[in-house]
Design a protein around this motif. Structure first.
Motif: not given
Length: 213
Positions: A101-109, A147-150
């Motif tokens: 999730v942390n990596k996904l958030l970094q990708l989103i940002d 992705i949903y959790i993120a």
């Protein structure tokens, strides 16, 4: 043996373990000793091995050790190739939800700044994050769940925390959705109670003000 591992990035405990593992397996297979990490062989059993299996076990150990960074090479001593491989997998092979999730958030940002024209730097940053993301063993459904959790906000921290330390393959999207919906109902009820109390307080203040006049 260092020459054999020259094309493999040394694993230091972070990064994409699954990709590193596959590269090492390819090298072990090229040397004909991949079976040494899949055969359940413990230190006490090593002396009972045939000379050929002893040689395979020894070579596999040397290869694995050569592919590890010095900081974690201590894991590769005083045990068989199988034991080394199993411990590495037990420690690094299973990514927990919080990590992904942390990596996904970094990708989103990771949004290219407005007016920026350097696509190379942006592409490199994007590739670095995706390369470091341990999702090789996840299905599309499991990735969608992550992705949903993120995507949940801070009010759903209870849900995020519940699944944070779990292996993403051990729960279903339905469980996550259900927990989020249950918490949503509680939060909605709480908001309504607070709004009702606030309204009552405002009415009391208004009444007191009217009486005072």
């Amino acid at each position: 043996m260092a020459e054999l591992a020259s094309n493999i990035n040394l694993f230091n405990g972070s990064g994409n373990f699954n990709r590193w593992k596959q590269e090492v397996i390819d090298l072990l297979e090229a040397k004909g000793v991949a079976h040494a990490v899949s055969k359940d062989l413990r230190v006490g059993d090593a002396k009972a091995l045939s000379p050929e299996d002893q040689k395979a076990n020894g070579l596999a150990k040397v290869i694995i050790r050569a592919c590890l960074a010095p900081s974690i090479q201590q894991l590769a001593y005083d045990r068989t190739a199988y034991e080394i491989w199993k411990e590495l997998h037990d420690i690094y092979g299973v990514a927990n939800t919080a990590m992904v999730v942390n990596k996904l958030l970094q990708l989103i940002d990771l949004k290219m700044p407005s007016g920026e024209s350097d696509a190379i730097a942006h592409t490199n940053a994007f590739k670095f994050l995706t390369r470091e993301m341990p999702i090789n063993n996840l299905s599309q459904k499991q990735l969608e769940t992550l992705i949903y959790i993120a995507s949940l906000n801070e009010r759903f921290e209870q849900v995020v925390t519940k699944y944070g330390n779990l292996d993403p393959t051990t729960y279903t999207s339905e469980q996550v959705y259900d927990d989020a919906q249950k918490l949503s109902m509680l939060l909605t009820a709480k908001d309504k109670r607070e709004a009702s109390l606030m309204g009552a307080a405002v009415n009391n203040i208004s009444s007191d003000a009217a009486e005072a006049t």
